[in-house]
Design a protein around this motif. Structure first.
Motif, PDB file in Angstrom:
ATOM      1  N   THR A  31       0.699  -1.393   0.050  1.00 40.93           N
ATOM      2  CA  THR A  31      -0.469  -0.565   0.222  1.00 40.93           C
ATOM      3  C   THR A  31       0.640   1.027   0.096  1.00 40.93           C
ATOM      4  O   THR A  31       2.283   1.391   0.669  1.00 40.93           O
ATOM      5  N   PHE A  32       1.056   1.987  -0.764  1.00 41.54           N
ATOM      6  CA  PHE A  32       1.342   3.545  -0.915  1.00 41.54           C
ATOM      7  C   PHE A  32       1.598   3.654   0.397  1.00 41.54           C
ATOM      8  O   PHE A  32       0.491   4.702   0.792  1.00 41.54           O
ATOM      9  N   THR A  33       2.529   4.072   1.004  1.00 36.19           N
ATOM     10  CA  THR A  33       2.697   4.905   2.126  1.00 36.19           C
ATOM     11  C   THR A  33       3.527   6.310   2.310  1.00 36.19           C
ATOM     12  O   THR A  33       4.832   6.330   1.179  1.00 36.19           O
ATOM     13  N   THR A  34       2.729   7.649   2.187  1.00 35.70           N
ATOM     14  CA  THR A  34       3.831   8.793   2.540  1.00 35.70           C
ATOM     15  C   THR A  34       4.653   8.922   3.520  1.00 35.70           C
ATOM     16  O   THR A  34       4.870   8.965   4.167  1.00 35.70           O
ATOM     17  N   GLY A  35       5.889   9.438   2.663  1.00 32.75           N
ATOM     18  CA  GLY A  35       6.734   9.152   3.874  1.00 32.75           C
ATOM     19  C   GLY A  35       7.668   8.027   3.655  1.00 32.75           C
ATOM     20  O   GLY A  35       8.665   7.617   4.427  1.00 32.75           O
ATOM     21  N   ILE A  36       7.339   6.822   3.165  1.00 36.20           N
ATOM     22  CA  ILE A  36       8.402   5.742   2.541  1.00 36.20           C
ATOM     23  C   ILE A  36       8.301   5.250   1.250  1.00 36.20           C
ATOM     24  O   ILE A  36       9.257   5.608   0.327  1.00 36.20           O
ATOM     25  N   ASP A  37       7.476   5.545   0.398  1.00 40.34           N
ATOM     26  CA  ASP A  37       7.371   5.079  -1.020  1.00 40.34           C
ATOM     27  C   ASP A  37       7.431   6.780  -2.019  1.00 40.34           C
ATOM     28  O   ASP A  37       7.675   6.131  -3.395  1.00 40.34           O
TER      29      ASP A  37
END
Length: 190
Positions: free
Chosen positions: A142-148
């Motif tokens: 799942t797209f995760t802001t701050g990671i992806d």
């Protein structure tokens, strides 16, 4: 002669899976090295966390991923090859005679730079794995802001033509596909 295959790709594109399949075929003449192991080991020691859970592919690791990325980027700012060097020292210290090293989690241009500078471009092969977003989602991504959307996931995106080999990993790779990949990589398998 030592050959090092640097395997990169987005989260859930199958880096560990392909690395393990290549190692199965290469047998005892190969070793998987993970740059993330010294990162996670130092992070676990620093915060007194469960290292085995951090090394797994589960939710425990995801709780700490963002903070580990920030911290490891701070270390890399001082010494861009630090984690590559520690991972290789640990791997080669255990078994010097392995002709093939499969680095399963290359994420940055500086990782590639360090391996080429340290071992020579003639010994380093880059393999980029790709998977469609729907394939990655089916694998739990799942797209995760701050990671992806940070360098640990995106730094290699603009190297599309800069890899020696690119492999689409959207379906289960059969033995023939793995053997074909080994032939392309010019690695002799058992």
């Amino acid at each position: 002669m030592l050959k090092i295959v640097l395997i990169s790709g987005k989260r859930k594109c199958g880096k560990d899976y392909v690395s393990e399949r290549l190692q199965q075929r290469l047998g005892s003449r190969s070793r998987i090295v993970r740059i993330s192991e010294p990162i996670k080991s130092e992070w676990a020691r620093k915060l007194q966390l469960d290292l085995s859970a951090l090394l797994s592919d589960g939710p425990y690791k995801e709780k700490y991923r963002r903070d580990m990325i920030v911290w490891s980027d701070e270390v890399r700012a001082r010494d861009y090859g630090y984690f590559c060097r520690v991972a290789m020292e640990e791997a080669l210290g255990r078994q010097q005679t392995t002709p093939y090293i499969l680095v399963s989690d290359v994420r940055r241009k500086n990782d590639i730079k360090w391996f080429r500078e340290t071992y020579g471009s003639e010994r380093v092969i880059t393999l980029r794995l790709t998977s469609r977003p729907e394939t990655r989602r089916a694998r739990g991504w799942t797209f995760t802001t701050g990671i992806d959307d940070v360098p640990s996931e995106c730094d290699l995106d603009d190297l599309a033509d800069g890899f020696d080999f690119v492999l689409a990993n959207d379906e289960k790779l059969d033995q023939e596909a793995i053997d074909h990949l080994l032939d392309k990589l010019q690695l002799q398998y058992q």
